[in-house]
Scaffold this motif. Structure first.
Motif, PDB file in Angstrom:
ATOM      1  N   SER A 149     100.238  -0.013  16.723  1.00  0.00           N
ATOM      2  CA  SER A 149      98.826  -0.298  16.480  1.00  0.00           C
ATOM      3  C   SER A 149      98.510  -0.308  14.985  1.00  0.00           C
ATOM      4  O   SER A 149      97.728  -1.150  14.507  1.00  0.00           O
ATOM      5  N   ALA A 193      99.632  -3.521  13.600  1.00  0.00           N
ATOM      6  CA  ALA A 193      98.726  -4.592  14.022  1.00  0.00           C
ATOM      7  C   ALA A 193      97.489  -4.625  13.133  1.00  0.00           C
ATOM      8  O   ALA A 193      97.010  -5.703  12.742  1.00  0.00           O
ATOM      9  N   ARG A 200      96.137  -7.813  10.833  1.00  0.00           N
ATOM     10  CA  ARG A 200      94.821  -8.422  10.983  1.00  0.00           C
ATOM     11  C   ARG A 200      94.008  -8.334   9.690  1.00  0.00           C
ATOM     12  O   ARG A 200      93.301  -9.272   9.322  1.00  0.00           O
ATOM     13  N   GLY A 252     100.863  -6.337  16.951  1.00  0.00           N
ATOM     14  CA  GLY A 252     100.006  -7.350  16.360  1.00  0.00           C
ATOM     15  C   GLY A 252     100.631  -8.696  16.105  1.00  0.00           C
ATOM     16  O   GLY A 252      99.967  -9.598  15.594  1.00  0.00           O
ATOM     17  N   ASP A 310      98.159 -11.560  19.620  1.00  0.00           N
ATOM     18  CA  ASP A 310      96.835 -10.977  19.871  1.00  0.00           C
ATOM     19  C   ASP A 310      96.556 -10.843  21.361  1.00  0.00           C
ATOM     20  O   ASP A 310      96.016  -9.829  21.810  1.00  0.00           O
ATOM     21  N   ARG A 317      92.728  -3.401  20.505  1.00  0.00           N
ATOM     22  CA  ARG A 317      92.303  -4.727  20.011  1.00  0.00           C
ATOM     23  C   ARG A 317      90.972  -5.096  20.644  1.00  0.00           C
ATOM     24  O   ARG A 317      90.914  -5.503  21.808  1.00  0.00           O
TER      25      ARG A 317
END
Length: 302
Positions: free
Chosen positions: A76, A79, A83, A137, A140, A264
């Protein structure tokens, strides 16, 4: 007390290796430094994570629990970095992961019609990396086939797809209208990497070859090294003269779901979920799949 992510990464390295020296080499730090960081983590958590004796290093119950939880957490974090990096470049991009044979374009087109400012990209996933790609990530939203490790994921059912047995072209059962599990007794099998994910226990999954992806699996089948199992949509994608695909109605249909990391949450992701659900029936009808009952109404909640 906040969990120190650096210490957590050090812990995972030792847990993977079960050897402080080799883990230190992988991390490019001195072994005494690594040992101190692990002891500090144990003090932070109030639990011993490893047992150390003359026989080597082993995880304690607390260590095994932390290792189970550490993977999704570190993924996470990766990710989030991805992003933020994309957002920092001033662009919006949505990466859709898919398994072979699952149509993505109908949902992507419906999504793009409502979100023309978002660039949609697609990336194929395999059995052994579909969960990780969602968590870290690289992807998505993903169209996944069950079973999958659902830790850290939200899943929305879409449809179920019949399974077929893949046979060498000259196999005694090639060309049959359908076969039963009993017909396959004694046949060598090419399994996915994890035998626990197999659709049948006849023959026993502890025997036979292992293959990571569909192409590798079918190469073994074509060479006569064993039989295997694939979703019906995959048989269309991988049509070839040296392999015969035969229905096997006894097996539970393969379940296709839409998946996203629990961490997410965004309007863009919810919009794609809505588009995927709107087009799921069209996709299922094109492949003659079985729709889930009852139908899910609306996207997964953030």
């Amino acid at each position: 007390m906040d969990l120190d992510l650096r210490k957590l990464r050090y812990f995972v390295a030792v847990a993977d290796r079960l050897h402080f020296g080799r883990a230190a080499e992988d991390l490019h730090i001195a072994q005494p430094v690594l040992s101190r960081q692990i002891r500090a983590l144990e003090q932070d958590l109030g639990a011993s994570l490893f047992t150390r004796d003359s026989h080597g290093v082993e995880l304690t119950d607390a260590g095994r629990q932390l290792l189970d939880d550490a993977g999704p957490l570190l993924a996470s974090v990766r990710a989030v970095r991805r992003r933020v990096s994309v957002a920092g470049r001033g662009s919006q991009r949505l990466v859709i992961g898919f398994r072979t044979g699952i149509p993505v374009i109908p949902a992507a087109r419906a999504f793009e019609a409502r979100n023309p400012d978002v660039v949609v990209d697609v990336q194929r996933m395999e059995w052994d990396d579909q969960a990780l790609m969602l968590l870290d990530g690289r992807v998505d939203v993903g169209y996944v086939r069950l079973p999958i490790d659902e830790t850290g994921l939200r899943l929305t059912p879409l449809y179920a797809e019949p399974l077929m047995v893949a046979l060498p072209g000259d196999h005694r059962l090639a060309g049959k209208e359908e076969v039963s599990e009993a017909d396959l007794d004694g046949e060598p099998v090419v399994w996915h990497a994890d035998p626990r994910t197999q659709p049948t226990r006849r023959p026993h999954p502890d025997s036979g070859l292992r293959a990571r992806g569909v192409e590798e699996k079918l190469e073994h089948v074509a060479a006569g090294r064993g039989i295997s199992f694939v979703g019906r949509s995959e048989t269309v994608f991988y049509s070839r003269p040296d392999i015969s695909y035969v229905p096997i109605p006894e097996l539970t249909p393969e379940q296709v779901c839409l998946a996203v990391a629990e961490s997410r949450t965004s309007r863009v992701v919810d919009d794609f979920f809505a588009a995927a659900l709107e087009t799921a029936e069209i996709t299922a009808e094109c492949g003659n799949y079985e729709m889930w009952q009852p139908r899910i109404q609306g996207p997964a909640k953030s």
